[in-house]
Enzyme design. Structure first.
Site, PDB file in Angstrom:
ATOM      1  N   GLY A  37       0.822  -1.206   0.000  1.00 20.26           N
ATOM      2  CA  GLY A  37       0.000   0.000   0.000  1.00 20.26           C
ATOM      3  C   GLY A  37       0.855   1.254   0.000  1.00 20.26           C
ATOM      4  O   GLY A  37       1.735   1.404   0.831  1.00 20.26           O
ATOM      5  N   GLY A  46      -0.264   4.614   0.192  1.00 17.79           N
ATOM      6  CA  GLY A  46      -0.998   5.821   0.576  1.00 17.79           C
ATOM      7  C   GLY A  46      -0.106   6.683   1.462  1.00 17.79           C
ATOM      8  O   GLY A  46       1.125   6.563   1.427  1.00 17.79           O
ATOM      9  N   VAL A  71      -1.799  -7.972  -3.558  1.00 19.40           N
ATOM     10  CA  VAL A  71      -1.472  -8.991  -2.565  1.00 19.40           C
ATOM     11  C   VAL A  71      -2.724  -9.817  -2.284  1.00 19.40           C
ATOM     12  O   VAL A  71      -3.817  -9.272  -2.124  1.00 19.40           O
ATOM     13  CB  VAL A  71      -0.946  -8.334  -1.272  1.00 19.40           C
ATOM     14  CG1 VAL A  71      -0.814  -9.357  -0.157  1.00 19.40           C
ATOM     15  CG2 VAL A  71       0.395  -7.664  -1.542  1.00 19.40           C
ATOM     16  N   GLU A 126     -17.804  18.798   2.553  1.00 18.03           N
ATOM     17  CA  GLU A 126     -17.058  19.396   1.448  1.00 18.03           C
ATOM     18  C   GLU A 126     -17.750  19.149   0.113  1.00 18.03           C
ATOM     19  O   GLU A 126     -17.885  20.050  -0.720  1.00 18.03           O
ATOM     20  CB  GLU A 126     -15.624  18.843   1.435  1.00 18.03           C
ATOM     21  CG  GLU A 126     -14.756  19.502   2.500  1.00 18.03           C
ATOM     22  CD  GLU A 126     -13.521  18.703   2.913  1.00 18.03           C
ATOM     23  OE1 GLU A 126     -12.792  19.169   3.800  1.00 18.03           O
ATOM     24  OE2 GLU A 126     -13.300  17.615   2.357  1.00 18.03           O
ATOM     25  N   ALA A 181      -5.304  11.288   7.701  1.00 17.36           N
ATOM     26  CA  ALA A 181      -4.056  11.326   6.942  1.00 17.36           C
ATOM     27  C   ALA A 181      -2.866  11.606   7.850  1.00 17.36           C
ATOM     28  O   ALA A 181      -1.801  11.008   7.709  1.00 17.36           O
ATOM     29  CB  ALA A 181      -4.142  12.382   5.850  1.00 17.36           C
ATOM     30  N   GLN A 182      -3.022  12.528   8.804  1.00 17.35           N
ATOM     31  CA  GLN A 182      -1.870  12.897   9.638  1.00 17.35           C
ATOM     32  C   GLN A 182      -1.438  11.755  10.555  1.00 17.35           C
ATOM     33  O   GLN A 182      -0.251  11.596  10.822  1.00 17.35           O
ATOM     34  CB  GLN A 182      -2.160  14.167  10.431  1.00 17.35           C
ATOM     35  CG  GLN A 182      -3.433  14.127  11.238  1.00 17.35           C
ATOM     36  CD  GLN A 182      -3.602  15.392  12.087  1.00 17.35           C
ATOM     37  OE1 GLN A 182      -2.632  15.943  12.576  1.00 17.35           O
ATOM     38  NE2 GLN A 182      -4.836  15.836  12.252  1.00 17.35           N
TER      39      GLN A 182
END
Lengths: 436, 436
Positions: free
Chosen positions: B18, B20, B86, B178, B323-324
């Site tokens: 992955g 990301g 995978v 959003e 994300a953080q």
């Protein structure tokens, strides 16, 4: 009908089918006149096709070279845009039939439906050798090209690896030359920078032309220059080799077999089948013969412009299927229709003004043919870039494309190397020769 | 195996699944160390997901917020990138199984496979209500949204028109908010400028939340502000309404039926099913419990980071799927693995440093929650824009996105209003109520 729910008595109606260079130019020329105009297209956007090869080779994004037709024509309050597909024309009733069975009346009809790639009777080749007419096709080519490199990186069979790294471009016109040059540059860069198990000498880009020379419309000195530049970039040019067969992983041209990971078709176009709507057998490449006022012979209220029309130059030769011809025909026809419908004035015949012909081979290399004089090399390339940026639809796109080109010139990076879908699913297990 | 055809004896191997935020951060931290690193992903590109909603609402192009993984990691000669999927892990043999049947050995394995949308047992809803995780989904949403407006323009049935102009966003988290704000702005602009037969009051944007409030992770004063701003933009917010059914053209939430032309799913995520590879039943949302060093409980050589891992904060509460968190875990783990594998040093436990939480509602309106203090309004919006431009992957993307945002701010135009395919084919004949 939808384009005028409150029709004003006596307002003439013009229906334009197709919003490419020709259709849009005609619509713009009719903008804000006392005429009801409806523009019909199967797509919601126009497309600056001269730069589509840069989308296919990951240099630009689709949105950089296209715009919603509604937005392009939004400022003209007399113009309606319809997302629909025309299925026929009833010339006697003066109506256009749409998919879904409805129909639309017109006083004057403009057919500007463009052209499509000609597979010369082998439409099954289209599956393996897409042309370069739509955003969808450009993305498909980009995806195949990038996937072939990914598969090659995973492959442990040297022959398979070499086949995957071989791109074949069929057709040596400007589009074929541009694609070949751009693929060679992209491939070389990716191998140097991003792939660990690929070597430069494993990569091939082959440009196959059935006729005796590439860029047949250009004078010999420019063709020779282009050949030298293509060679420098690493493109093999094979001429006098008509394609005999195209399958998933092989192109046979003449008696030459080329195993390949990506095939692109650029070998000649034919007119859209709009002639059928009127029962007309098109002439050369299916193009519809038109009178000097661009009306279709025998149909004084129906006009054909752009690639789908077979117009004649003053010397009696057929006009080429080029953007500049389409644009000039559209401008002429829009103005002529306005004068005729509003003032009853008849326009003179259409006259084509040749603005010169160009092709770009790669970094710092382009050619221009202005008839009396020619231009090649670095200066031609700079002129090509300036002209193409200028021709983009608005200031934002000009700025965005300029920045990306400058960035690419300085770094050789290409910003749009995207495989859109779940890419691993496209890698067939047989090519994944990782050790077990 | 493919990542090291000439393996150096004793060089440790780390496999990261992955690419990301978490996987890339881990790979970067291992860059140019004396460790063989292989990064495996199903896609060839990473994606800056916080701006994906802008692709779905035609403000940005996919390439603006993504980059080939090869390019991101190209400068690190010890890192291999594999486009593959995978399918399993053999923890006893220390190998990863790939699609196609091959396998890859590791000394340490990092699972960073992220999350997917949770349809809470109604996976059939996915067809009509795509989430916003991939470029493919963003394009799909953009296409549905723009097509609904095109269909509405052609429709002569007022009820159908209104249904087509109604967008339903399910889930009141930051993504839902959003999307709702962006769709309302886009729709209002298109109706004013580009559509002739649509009126503002025919358009609805409905944000449906099952719980008692939207933006549940934010303090009340910011939620109240967001509600006011959404209302100003024309978004209806419905809370305490769990969705009961989603079909092609209708959403039922609680006892409320909403006919719609475009549905978007943003109602909670679940971890990728990577836990299954190890026979682990994930906990909350399928997330895999990890130790303070981010190794998976019971598997000291296998680590889980990002959305797929259930890490705990110092107060014992689960870390949010943000994300953080992913980025910090990746950085920590990369560094820890390097120290452990090369120097034999054990790292201390992972500690999350909260950088604050943000959501953007629309033009000039955003919220920030920094724990001790909060920020909202114009200044927050500017800060949001600056932070997000800064977080983009390179200077070119920063420049391109900045220019497009400034252009949009000045003109309200959105540059990427593309329906990709032969769009007319998507317009079913029944909605084409043009006069016959």
């Amino acid at each position: 009908m939808p384009q005028a729910s409150m029709p004003q008595a006596g307002t003439p109606r013009v229906v334009i089918v197709g919003a490419g260079f020709a259709g849009l130019a005609a619509a713009r020329a009719l903008g804000n006149a006392a005429i009801d105009v409806t523009v019909i297209d199967r797509r919601n956007h126009n497309l600056f096709q001269p730069l589509l090869y840069q989308v296919a080779t990951a240099a630009l994004s689709p949105a950089d070279i296209s715009e919603p037709i509604r937005r392009t024509l939004g400022r003209y309050r007399n113009i309606e845009v319809m997302l629909a597909e025309v299925t026929g024309v009833d010339a006697a009733a003066r109506t256009v039939r749409l998919n879904g069975g409805s129909s639309l009346p017109y006083d004057r009809l403009v057919i500007a439906t463009g052209s499509e790639y000609n597979y010369f009777g082998h439409d099954d080749w289209r599956t393996w050798a897409p042309g370069l007419k739509t955003i969808h096709e450009a993305r498909l080519i980009r995806q195949r090209l990038l996937l072939a490199f990914e598969k090659a990186e995973l492959s442990r069979d040297p022959d398979e690896k070499k086949a995957l790294l071989t791109s074949v471009i069929i057709g040596g016109g400007p589009t074929g030359v541009e694609m070949a040059g751009a693929i060679a540059e992209l491939g070389r860069f990716m191998i140097t920078r991003d792939f660990r198990k690929l070597e430069h000498d494993q990569m091939r880009v082959v440009l196959v032309e059935a006729g005796p020379k590439i860029l047949a419309a250009f004078p010999d000195n420019l063709v020779q220059y282009a050949l030298r530049e293509l060679e420098k970039t690493g493109v093999e040019v094979l001429t006098n080799l008509p394609v005999v067969s195209v399958t998933k992983d092989e192109v046979v041209a003449g008696s030459t077999r080329i195993r390949t990971g990506c095939v692109i078709w650029g070998a000649g176009v034919k007119a859209s089948p709009a002639g059928k709507w009127l029962g007309i057998e098109g002439k050369a490449g299916g193009r519809i013969p038109v009178e000097p006022d661009l009306s279709i012979t025998g149909f004084p209220d129906i006009f054909a412009i752009g690639d789908t029309a077979l117009g004649l130059a003053e010397d009696g030769k057929p006009l080429p299927a080029l953007a500049q011809v389409a644009k000039q025909q559209g401008e002429y026809l829009g103005k002529a229709l306005k004068e005729k419908l509003l003032d009853g004035k008849a326009a003179g015949p259409f006259r084509f003004h040749d603005r010169g012909n160009t092709a770009v081979i790669g970094r710092n290399a382009a050619i221009f043919d202005f008839g009396r004089w020619t231009l090649k090399g670095h200066v031609a390339w700079l002129l090509w870039a300036i002209v193409h940026v200028y021709l983009l639809v608005n200031f934002e796109k000009r700025l965005l494309v300029s920045i990306q080109w400058i960035w690419r010139y300085l770094t050789r990076q290409r910003g749009a190397r995207l495989i859109d879908e779940n890419a691993a699913a496209f890698v067939p297990s047989s090519t994944q020769r990782t050790e077990t």
